[in-house]
Design a protein around this motif. Structure first.
Motif, PDB file in Angstrom:
ATOM      1  N   HIS A 127       4.161 -23.129  -1.175  1.00 23.74           N
ATOM      2  CA  HIS A 127       5.231 -24.052  -0.792  1.00 23.74           C
ATOM      3  C   HIS A 127       4.791 -25.511  -0.895  1.00 23.74           C
ATOM      4  O   HIS A 127       3.602 -25.835  -0.841  1.00 23.74           O
ATOM      5  CB  HIS A 127       5.747 -23.727   0.613  1.00 23.74           C
ATOM      6  N   ALA A 133       8.756 -25.582   5.945  1.00 29.72           N
ATOM      7  CA  ALA A 133       8.174 -24.686   4.943  1.00 29.72           C
ATOM      8  C   ALA A 133       9.016 -23.419   4.800  1.00 29.72           C
ATOM      9  O   ALA A 133       9.209 -22.910   3.685  1.00 29.72           O
ATOM     10  CB  ALA A 133       6.739 -24.337   5.321  1.00 29.72           C
ATOM     11  N   VAL A 183      10.725 -22.024   1.319  1.00 28.33           N
ATOM     12  CA  VAL A 183      10.563 -20.668   0.797  1.00 28.33           C
ATOM     13  C   VAL A 183      11.933 -20.022   0.582  1.00 28.33           C
ATOM     14  O   VAL A 183      12.159 -19.325  -0.415  1.00 28.33           O
ATOM     15  CB  VAL A 183       9.683 -19.826   1.739  1.00 28.33           C
TER      16      VAL A 183
END
Length: 373
Positions: A93, A119, A123
């Protein structure tokens, strides 16, 4: 009263113009002054050798069934099939640790809630494009602070090196869990910077290289002459090609990629040769080909996440793509993707979202080409 009101409006307009002018003149310096950490760099202790055996060290992996953002699909797109997966995907990421006024560390603590939540969203909107071809493994890692990219101080390089060590450790665990079968490597921004180093140090010239379907090095410049020869994989020339590298950086027109170009040209490539005077790799995400152009009508789906509190929806046919002579990807006139467009009409944050549907189809075609070999 009306005249006073007009005076107030005029004053606000003048202030706005002055602020815009100040940003254009001193913007980079202002950003650096508030976002580069002021603290001394503290060397990170290595993670335990078996750290990535623990599912808690992963944002996504096959045994995480609950709240796995990589399993998400927008409305109208089939959810990942429960059948035996065809490929294993390692996804790194981008930067989600963004602080201001220098009051933070050079690397993100693993327990930082805000960085972890961001994050997770990355994703969901990026790595999820690959869930139609296999299972996704996305590690947590002590990423470098966003400010590390805004300074020439040695602390920035140290922070990136520390983050890479975590990524390399996660990649070793990923390979151990997937000892055979096709692999797709994908990343964005800081993640792509780490992916390039992985390709150079952990893939090129090693047996695992034969298992790579494709490497999606998105949102980070790659030199055709000074990087690719050291990475063990060529640039993808067409969409029915496997065992190759895909890369692009998105800008609307009129574009100003000078900051990226200048940074790119200052550094040495993975071959040891200077990048200055070389060409940046540009894969057209709509056609899957090296360079070239494609109309908006060929765009299979852009993620629209503008409605707060609602999941992104997929809109087809709204964004074209053309590789420019500078090596960046032009998407035509600015399109409203939300508040995170960067100066210079830089759509960096939306590199995957702009072409989510095409990335999904691209991975499927490259895996098909790989399995035909």
């Amino acid at each position: 009263m009306a005249r006073k009101f007009l005076y107030v409006i005029a004053a606000l307009v003048v202030l706005a113009i002055a602020a815009l002018l100040a940003y254009r003149i001193w913007g980079t310096q202002l950003i650096r002054s508030v976002m580069v950490p002021k603290a001394a760099f503290e060397e990170l202790q290595p993670l335990p050798q078996d750290a990535y055996v623990d599912a808690a060290m992963w944002i996504a992996r096959p045994d995480i069934a609950k709240d796995n953002p990589a399993l998400w699909t927008p409305a109208g797109v089939a959810a990942p099939a429960a059948a035996t997966p065809k490929a294993a995907i390692f996804f790194i990421h981008p930067t989600s640790y963004i602080t201001t006024f220098g009051d933070a560390s050079w690397n993100a603590p693993l327990a930082n809630k805000e960085a972890n939540a961001t994050a997770q969203r990355f994703v969901m909107t990026q790595a999820s494009a690959f869930n139609g071809v296999g299972t996704i493994w996305a590690p947590r890692y002590r990423q470098a602070n966003y400010g590390a990219f805004l300074t020439d101080r040695p602390e920035g390089d140290k922070a990136l090196a520390a983050a890479y060590r975590d990524v390399a450790q996660a990649f070793a665990a990923f390979l151990k869990a997937n000892p055979e079968g096709p692999l797709i490597l994908a990343a964005h921004s800081q993640g792509s910077r780490h992916l390039l180093q992985l390709l150079r140090e952990q893939v090129a010239g090693k047996p695992v290289a034969d298992r790579i379907v494709a490497a999606y090095v998105v949102g980070w410049p790659v030199s055709v002459e000074a990087d690719l020869p050291a990475l063990g994989l060529p640039a993808c020339a067409r969409q029915d090609q496997a065992h190759c590298i895909v890369s692009w950086q998105s800008y609307a027109e009129p574009a100003d990629p000078s900051a990226v170009v200048e940074s790119f040209e200052r550094k040495t490539g993975y071959t040891g040769q200077p990048r200055k005077g070389t060409h940046m790799l540009c894969t057209n995400p709509i056609t899957g080909a090296f360079n070239g152009a494609a109309p908006a009508s060929a765009n299979r789906g852009t993620l629209d996440a503008r409605e707060e509190g609602k999941p992104p929806r997929l809109l087809t046919g709204i964004v074209p793509a053309r590789c420019d002579t500078s090596g960046v990807l032009m998407i035509g006139e600015p399109v409203d993707m939300g508040p995170f467009t960067l100066p210079g009409n830089n759509y960096h944050v939306y590199d995957y979202s702009l072409f989510w549907g095409n990335v999904r189809a691209d991975a499927q075609k490259r895996l098909a080409a790989f399995t035909r070999k």
